[in-house]
Design a protein around this motif. Structure first.
Motif, PDB file in Angstrom:
ATOM      1  N   ALA A   1       7.356  -2.171  -5.984  1.00  0.00           N
ATOM      2  CA  ALA A   1       6.774  -1.393  -4.901  1.00  0.00           C
ATOM      3  C   ALA A   1       5.477  -0.770  -5.424  1.00  0.00           C
ATOM      4  O   ALA A   1       5.078  -1.003  -6.570  1.00  0.00           O
ATOM      5  CB  ALA A   1       7.748  -0.316  -4.442  1.00  0.00           C
ATOM      6  N   ASN A   2       4.804   0.012  -4.590  1.00  0.00           N
ATOM      7  CA  ASN A   2       3.553   0.634  -5.025  1.00  0.00           C
ATOM      8  C   ASN A   2       3.796   1.559  -6.219  1.00  0.00           C
ATOM      9  O   ASN A   2       4.755   2.340  -6.214  1.00  0.00           O
ATOM     10  CB  ASN A   2       2.938   1.424  -3.870  1.00  0.00           C
ATOM     11  N   PRO A   3       2.965   1.479  -7.265  1.00  0.00           N
ATOM     12  CA  PRO A   3       3.182   2.283  -8.474  1.00  0.00           C
ATOM     13  C   PRO A   3       3.006   3.784  -8.272  1.00  0.00           C
ATOM     14  O   PRO A   3       3.289   4.564  -9.183  1.00  0.00           O
ATOM     15  CB  PRO A   3       2.128   1.732  -9.452  1.00  0.00           C
ATOM     16  N   ASN A   4       2.558   4.206  -7.095  1.00  0.00           N
ATOM     17  CA  ASN A   4       2.489   5.639  -6.797  1.00  0.00           C
ATOM     18  C   ASN A   4       3.776   6.148  -6.156  1.00  0.00           C
ATOM     19  O   ASN A   4       3.941   7.354  -5.964  1.00  0.00           O
ATOM     20  CB  ASN A   4       1.326   5.927  -5.835  1.00  0.00           C
ATOM     21  N   LYS A   5       4.668   5.243  -5.826  1.00  0.00           N
ATOM     22  CA  LYS A   5       5.888   5.612  -5.106  1.00  0.00           C
ATOM     23  C   LYS A   5       7.031   5.807  -6.100  1.00  0.00           C
ATOM     24  O   LYS A   5       7.428   4.869  -6.795  1.00  0.00           O
ATOM     25  CB  LYS A   5       6.228   4.519  -4.091  1.00  0.00           C
TER      26      LYS A   5
ATOM     27  N   GLY B   1       0.818  -1.200   0.000  1.00  0.00           N
ATOM     28  CA  GLY B   1       0.000   0.000   0.000  1.00  0.00           C
ATOM     29  C   GLY B   1       0.855   1.255   0.000  1.00  0.00           C
ATOM     30  O   GLY B   1       2.096   1.186   0.016  1.00  0.00           O
ATOM     31  N   TYR B   2       0.169   2.398  -0.005  1.00  0.00           N
ATOM     32  CA  TYR B   2       0.878   3.687  -0.035  1.00  0.00           C
ATOM     33  C   TYR B   2       0.062   4.692   0.757  1.00  0.00           C
ATOM     34  O   TYR B   2      -1.154   4.811   0.574  1.00  0.00           O
ATOM     35  CB  TYR B   2       1.033   4.149  -1.482  1.00  0.00           C
ATOM     36  N   ASN B   3       0.739   5.399   1.654  1.00  0.00           N
ATOM     37  CA  ASN B   3       0.045   6.368   2.498  1.00  0.00           C
ATOM     38  C   ASN B   3      -0.599   7.490   1.684  1.00  0.00           C
ATOM     39  O   ASN B   3      -0.005   7.982   0.715  1.00  0.00           O
ATOM     40  CB  ASN B   3       1.008   7.000   3.500  1.00  0.00           C
TER      41      ASN B   3
ATOM     42  N   VAL C   1      15.139  -2.262  -1.233  1.00  0.00           N
ATOM     43  CA  VAL C   1      13.820  -2.870  -1.462  1.00  0.00           C
ATOM     44  C   VAL C   1      12.928  -2.772  -0.228  1.00  0.00           C
ATOM     45  O   VAL C   1      11.750  -2.409  -0.324  1.00  0.00           O
ATOM     46  CB  VAL C   1      13.968  -4.342  -1.893  1.00  0.00           C
ATOM     47  N   GLY C   2      13.487  -3.090   0.931  1.00  0.00           N
ATOM     48  CA  GLY C   2      12.680  -3.044   2.158  1.00  0.00           C
ATOM     49  C   GLY C   2      12.055  -1.678   2.389  1.00  0.00           C
ATOM     50  O   GLY C   2      10.912  -1.577   2.840  1.00  0.00           O
ATOM     51  N   GLU C   3      12.795  -0.625   2.088  1.00  0.00           N
ATOM     52  CA  GLU C   3      12.273   0.727   2.243  1.00  0.00           C
ATOM     53  C   GLU C   3      11.225   1.032   1.179  1.00  0.00           C
ATOM     54  O   GLU C   3      10.226   1.694   1.448  1.00  0.00           O
ATOM     55  CB  GLU C   3      13.412   1.746   2.171  1.00  0.00           C
ATOM     56  N   ALA C   4      11.455   0.539  -0.022  1.00  0.00           N
ATOM     57  CA  ALA C   4      10.489   0.758  -1.104  1.00  0.00           C
ATOM     58  C   ALA C   4       9.136   0.115  -0.792  1.00  0.00           C
ATOM     59  O   ALA C   4       8.091   0.617  -1.198  1.00  0.00           O
ATOM     60  CB  ALA C   4      11.031   0.198  -2.411  1.00  0.00           C
ATOM     61  N   LEU C   5       9.155  -0.991  -0.051  1.00  0.00           N
ATOM     62  CA  LEU C   5       7.919  -1.705   0.259  1.00  0.00           C
ATOM     63  C   LEU C   5       7.135  -1.075   1.406  1.00  0.00           C
ATOM     64  O   LEU C   5       5.996  -1.457   1.662  1.00  0.00           O
ATOM     65  CB  LEU C   5       8.223  -3.161   0.596  1.00  0.00           C
ATOM     66  N   LEU C   6       7.736  -0.110   2.102  1.00  0.00           N
ATOM     67  CA  LEU C   6       7.016   0.583   3.167  1.00  0.00           C
ATOM     68  C   LEU C   6       5.929   1.477   2.585  1.00  0.00           C
ATOM     69  O   LEU C   6       5.997   1.895   1.426  1.00  0.00           O
ATOM     70  CB  LEU C   6       7.984   1.439   3.988  1.00  0.00           C
ATOM     71  N   GLU C   7       4.937   1.799   3.400  1.00  0.00           N
ATOM     72  CA  GLU C   7       3.824   2.645   2.942  1.00  0.00           C
ATOM     73  C   GLU C   7       4.173   4.126   2.959  1.00  0.00           C
ATOM     74  O   GLU C   7       3.454   4.948   2.383  1.00  0.00           O
ATOM     75  CB  GLU C   7       2.596   2.397   3.824  1.00  0.00           C
TER      76      GLU C   7
END
Length: 320
Positions: free
Chosen positions: A127-131, A79-81, A309-315
């Motif tokens: 990751a989320n396509p909005n990020k 997801g993405y905040n 990658v781990g940071e990219a997967l954060l919201e």
């Protein structure tokens, strides 16, 4: 003489009475109250206009959060905040000057309702396509002669990558594994013996993953949370095996194909046009990648932020 004094006394009384009447008169009271109100209108109006401008900005900048999903094509997608303006805090920050300033707006992030951990086991390709992030996945099972050069380039540009390490390689090259970890790069799990994971049973797949985590943790003090199957070979059993030990299975969306030994120019021309929000870029320690890495970084950073990658997967939202 007496008459004159009497006349003066009566005149003073008359003036006093008239003054008392004027002060007590309802019309006079209303007039004075009106003057008081009128004198306070400009300040109140300024504050009201300020609040209204902040409310208008809040409507302009508001973005709803995006829930994590298992996409039909891209599989598990974080997801993405969302984001919105904190009207009260923005108002308090600006009201001392009584003037709207866009750079003084106070923002707050809004978490989605569905998170990555709420979803069933599934591979992650991006990751989320909005990020607006791009991540480097560097699979390491060989190529020692190029690792120092790549580490130097990453350090020069303050970039953190995800090094997915083979367990057997870590056992044989503990100092190099520690050097990667010391630079602050994220460590991933690339199996122990580099098998074709989709041919393994659940038990065998779990053993490959657990043995690799064990040696990486013993050597570097870090326990990986991401599993990258060798050659991208996996099946549902592979993904469930990783999930059973609390790990996400990571694939990629852009492949450098650096093992084919392309020229640096060919590698860059292959990768850059395919980049997108949330892209995970696969690479290895090769001569091609070592020589093209600096140009690749500077090209990517014109549009994206490079994060592990781990940071990219954060919201969390990306702030440039």
């Amino acid at each position: 003489m007496l008459n004159k004094k009497l006349s003066q006394f009566l005149a003073i009384c008359a003036i006093g009475s008239l003054s008392w009447v004027l002060v007590q008169n309802s019309w006079t009271e209303s007039y004075l109250t009106g003057m008081k109100k009128e004198s306070s209108v400009p300040a109140a109006a300024v504050q009201d206009r300020l609040h209204e401008e902040i409310q208008q900005a809040a409507e302009k900048y508001s973005e709803k959060p995006v829930d994590a999903v298992v996409d039909r094509v891209w599989k598990k997608t974080p997801g993405y905040n969302g984001i919105e303006i904190d009207v009260d805090k923005s108002y308090k920050k600006m009201k001392a000057k009584g003037k709207f300033k866009e750079n003084m707006l106070v923002f707050k992030e809004i978490a989605p309702s569905v998170h990555l951990q709420d979803l069933p086991p599934s591979p992650i390709y991006r990751a989320n396509p909005n990020k607006s992030s791009v991540s480097f996945i560097i699979n390491v099972a060989w190529g020692n002669e190029y690792i120092d050069s790549m580490l130097d380039t990453l350090k020069k540009h303050h970039i953190k990558a995800t090094f997915s390490l083979e367990g057997r390689w870590v056992k044989n090259n503990p100092e190099m594994a520690r050097a990667i970890a010391k630079e602050g790069h994220e460590l991933g799990n690339h199996s122990y013996t580099h098998p074709d994971m989709q041919r393994l049973s659940m038990q065998a797949a779990v053993k490959e993953i657990v043995d690799t985590n064990k040696v990486i943790e013993e050597v570097t003090g870090t326990k990986p949370a991401l599993f990258g199957p060798p050659s991208g070979s996996f099946n549902d059993t592979t993904v469930k095996a990783a999930a059973s030990v609390g790990m996400e299975t990571i694939l990629w969306t852009v492949d450098t194909v650096d093992w084919r030994k392309p020229t640096p120019e060919a590698l860059i021309n292959r990768v850059v046009p395919k980049l997108h929000n949330g892209a995970l870029v696969l690479m290895h320690p090769t001569d091609s990648t070592a020589k093209s890495l600096e140009t690749l970084i500077t090209s990517i950073e014109k549009t994206y932020v490079i994060v592990p990658v781990g940071e990219a997967l954060l919201e969390d939202r990306i702030r440039r």
